[in-house]
Design an enzyme around this catalytic site. Structure first.
Site: not given
Ligand code: GRF
Length: 216
Positions: A93, A111, A147
């Protein structure tokens, strides 16, 4: 040792959340995970957190009229559990500037790209399409712009000719699970200081115990 109270916000499977929960189980880790909150009640990560003995909460964004109302509810939930640091871990979100300002210097994100390249979604597909030879992941403090906040840590991985978004994403994800707990440790130890648009790490060395083998 008094531990920093950390809340994790998720929307999905929660693999980064689990890496933080597992790291925080170590007696010498400077943070404790006090709650996991999802904006999606059906998020798989909520069950995983509960299985690990962590308090969980769903704050369903669909129940609120607009972004400010949702963010106010989220903020109230975070303050009710006395969170000191907030970790976004696959939290899908956009947050309002009022919310991010309220947690300035105390909210982290992970990220799946080497920022400032590939902000936003579908980073692995875009990295392959651009033909970059290095890809990776970034932890950063959260600011109003998505980001963009000051970078805490990054890890790079090679992009191989045979990669698909899935194989590249898996290689990146393994590194996410290393740098997110390491970044949280730095922040909770007061060793990651924001200076303008940058983060300065005090006494940072690659031999830092957060980055070496688990037996160290
Ligand atoms: C990860 O790749 C993170 O970098 C991005 O969303 C993804 C989430 O994966 N923000 P998880 O739910 O932590 O497995």
């Amino acid at each position: 040792m008094s531990k920093t109270r950390v809340a994790i916000l998720i929307s999905g499977r929660g693999s980064n959340m689990m890496s933080l929960i597992e790291a925080a189980a170590a007696p010498d880790f400077p943070a404790e995970i006090v709650t996991v909150i999802s904006n999606r009640p059906e998020a798989h990560g909520l069950a995983r957190a509960a299985s690990a003995g962590i308090a969980t909460l769903a704050v369903d964004h669909k129940a609120y009229a607009d972004r400010p109302a949702f963010d106010a509810a989220l903020d109230a939930a975070l303050r009710a559990c006395e969170a000191q640091i907030v970790c976004l871990a696959g939290f899908m979100r956009l947050l309002t500037p009022a919310f991010t300002q309220g947690w300035h210097g105390r909210m982290l994100n992970i990220h799946p790209a080497l920022l400032p390249s590939f902000k936003g979604l579908h980073t692995h597909e875009r990295a392959l399409a651009e033909g970059v030879k290095l890809h990776g992941c970034t932890t950063h403090f959260v600011t109003a712009e998505m980001d963009v906040g000051p970078i805490i840590m990054q890890a790079a991985v090679p992009v191989l000719d045979a990669d698909t978004p899935d194989t590249l994403g898996a290689r990146v994800l393994a590194q996410e699970h290393v740098i997110y707990p390491a970044s949280l440790r730095l922040v909770c130890e007061g060793r990651a200081r924001i200076e303008g648009t940058r983060v300065v790490i005090d006494e940072f060395a690659l031999g830092d115990r957060a980055l070496v083998s688990p037996s160290a």
